[in-house]
Design an enzyme around this catalytic site. Structure first.
Site, PDB file in Angstrom:
ATOM      1  N   ASP A   1    -117.468   5.671  15.824  1.00 43.64           N
ATOM      2  CA  ASP A   1    -118.764   5.435  16.452  1.00 43.64           C
ATOM      3  C   ASP A   1    -119.016   6.526  17.492  1.00 43.64           C
ATOM      4  OD1 ASP A   1    -121.130   4.287  17.139  1.00 43.64           O
ATOM      5  OD2 ASP A   1    -120.283   2.462  17.986  1.00 43.64           O
TER       6      ASP A   1
ATOM      7  N   ASP B   1    -119.530  -3.069   9.159  1.00 45.24           N
ATOM      8  CA  ASP B   1    -118.391  -3.313  10.045  1.00 45.24           C
ATOM      9  C   ASP B   1    -118.753  -4.442  10.982  1.00 45.24           C
ATOM     10  OD1 ASP B   1    -118.533  -2.274  13.201  1.00 45.24           O
ATOM     11  OD2 ASP B   1    -120.117  -1.482  11.898  1.00 45.24           O
TER      12      ASP B   1
ATOM     13  N   CYS C   1    -107.028 -17.946  -2.686  1.00 50.46           N
ATOM     14  CA  CYS C   1    -106.866 -16.670  -1.992  1.00 50.46           C
ATOM     15  C   CYS C   1    -105.530 -16.025  -2.372  1.00 50.46           C
ATOM     16  CB  CYS C   1    -106.936 -16.883  -0.482  1.00 50.46           C
ATOM     17  SG  CYS C   1    -106.723 -15.371   0.480  1.00 50.46           S
TER      18      CYS C   1
ATOM     19  N   CYS D   1    -104.215 -13.418  -0.569  1.00 56.67           N
ATOM     20  CA  CYS D   1    -103.757 -12.595   0.551  1.00 56.67           C
ATOM     21  C   CYS D   1    -102.293 -12.857   0.869  1.00 56.67           C
ATOM     22  CB  CYS D   1    -104.633 -12.831   1.784  1.00 56.67           C
ATOM     23  SG  CYS D   1    -104.241 -14.318   2.738  1.00 56.67           S
TER      24      CYS D   1
ATOM     25  N   CYS E   1    -101.705 -16.355   2.545  1.00 51.99           N
ATOM     26  CA  CYS E   1    -101.797 -17.519   1.667  1.00 51.99           C
ATOM     27  C   CYS E   1    -100.664 -17.569   0.644  1.00 51.99           C
ATOM     28  CB  CYS E   1    -103.154 -17.537   0.966  1.00 51.99           C
ATOM     29  SG  CYS E   1    -104.519 -18.001   2.063  1.00 51.99           S
TER      30      CYS E   1
ATOM     31  N   HIS F   1    -105.635 -12.674   6.715  1.00 48.96           N
ATOM     32  CA  HIS F   1    -106.394 -13.563   5.830  1.00 48.96           C
ATOM     33  C   HIS F   1    -107.894 -13.312   5.935  1.00 48.96           C
ATOM     34  CE1 HIS F   1    -107.737 -17.126   3.682  1.00 48.96           C
ATOM     35  NE2 HIS F   1    -108.590 -17.294   4.688  1.00 48.96           N
TER      36      HIS F   1
END
Length: 367
Positions: free
Chosen positions: A90, A266, A304, A306, A309, A335
């Site tokens: 940024d 974002d 999920c 991930c 999980c 997650h």
């Protein structure tokens, strides 16, 4: 910069952005790594567990600490952080807005007082880019004049004029001093006024930037005003350049903006909500603080895939949160970021199939 559109479903777009540190399929969500670090996660988490192709760093914060010259000496953001994907940084315009009690306008840019030690600094368009070159950002955002909403028309008009003036100065500097791998995005301003948004988009579009961001939203306007402004602004942005909606937002916001032709996003929401105990699942939001999670041996989301999980139960995460164990922040952040990244990956696949409307409706039925 090499940006290719691979498919379009009405206004929704699926593209491929090729940068020095890897290919970025769009739509994409970019985890926020303000201090060259996504809070509680390391480069292995980002690259292996999340497969995130691009993250954010913040020019203002990294300039103040540890300093752009130190990061340059230590091989730029990629060598310093060991994240080998792409970085977008940024410009500092948002910090000038959010820390406005520490800033004031200057003929050449923005003067601000460091929130760390009170020292005075000037951010001018050229200086902001020089900092980002030292960081070796893959995508550098130009300095813009960000205004909170609601705001008087005259102030919004002045912000558009200043943003265009700074963009011209930035582009001229960039053409002389940028490295081969540093690309540059301009930021469209104008509040929720359609004429000012059109003016800003057309003025910046007449300049040859690598991509264009929609800034100045999620700063006080209603959700309807935000969506109307995005819909209007994207009409005036080049179809062959990536479009980035800054600082937005909820799953609903992202799905709606993808439908309107936005490619990049974002937001701190997934990691901040994770730290505060709110987790995103295919069944809706889940509070890990709830008593119902205390004895559950189920994962956060049975659908999920991930890291969290696959390995841990709701009961364990509930325990970590209640015990204020630092491990909770990592597992919960993994997650939530996985959810956001899968959300945009699912959107991309749906666009390529010509089924984005159905995908969006299915996701919004939960959120």
């Amino acid at each position: 910069m090499d940006f290719t559109l691979n498919g379009v479903d009405k206004r929704a777009r699926a593209g491929t952005l090729k940068l020095a540190h890897g290919v970025v399929p769009t739509p994409i969500f970019m985890p926020v790594g303000t201090q060259a670090s996504v809070k509680s996660l390391d480069a292995i988490d980002l690259q292996v567990h999340l497969n995130a192709p691009i993250i954010l760093g913040n020019t203002y914060h990294l300039y103040l600490r540890p300093g752009a010259n130190l990061i340059k000496k230590l091989s730029g953001l990629h060598g310093f952080s060991q994240f080998q994907g792409n970085f977008l940084t940024d410009s500092g315009g948002f910090q000038a807005f959010s820390l406005k009690h520490n800033t004031k306008a200057h003929a050449e840019g923005i003067v601000f007082k460091s929130h760390i030690d009170g020292s005075l600094h000037l951010f001018a368009p050229q200086k902001v880019l020089d900092i980002q070159y030292a960081l070796n950002s893959d995508i550098c955002m130009v300095l813009d004049d960000l205004v909170g909403l609601p705001a008087p028309y005259d102030r919004l008009k002045r912000a558009v004029e200043k943003t265009t003036e700074w963009a011209r100065a930035s582009l001229k500097h960039h053409q002389t001093y940028a490295g081969e791998t540093n690309h540059i995005f301009a930021i469209v301003q104008g509040g929720t006024d359609p004429n000012l948004r059109r003016q800003s988009a057309l003025e910046l579009g007449a300049l040859d930037f690598d991509g264009y961001a929609i800034g100045g939203l999620a700063v006080g306007e209603s959700a309807t005003e935000m969506q109307d402004t995005i819909a209007h602004t994207t009409e005036f942005l080049a179809t062959n350049k990536p479009r980035y909606l800054m600082g937005v937002g909820t799953p609903q916001d992202i799905l709606n903006a993808i439908e309107l032709g936005v490619d990049m996003f974002d937001c701190v929401m997934p990691t901040r909500n994770a730290r505060n105990g709110t987790l995103f699942t295919s069944l809706g939001k889940l509070s890990i603080k709830a008593r119902a999670q205390k004895e559950s041996d189920a994962p956060l989301d049975p659908k999920c895939g991930c890291y969290t999980c696959k390995h841990y139960s709701k009961a364990y995460l509930h325990h970590l949160f209640k015990a204020r164990e630092l491990l909770y922040f990592r597992l919960a952040s993994l997650h939530n970021l996985h959810f956001y990244l899968e959300l945009v990956r699912g959107a991309r696949a749906a666009i390529l199939r010509g089924e984005y409307g159905a995908y969006k409706a299915r996701m919004l039925s939960v959120y």
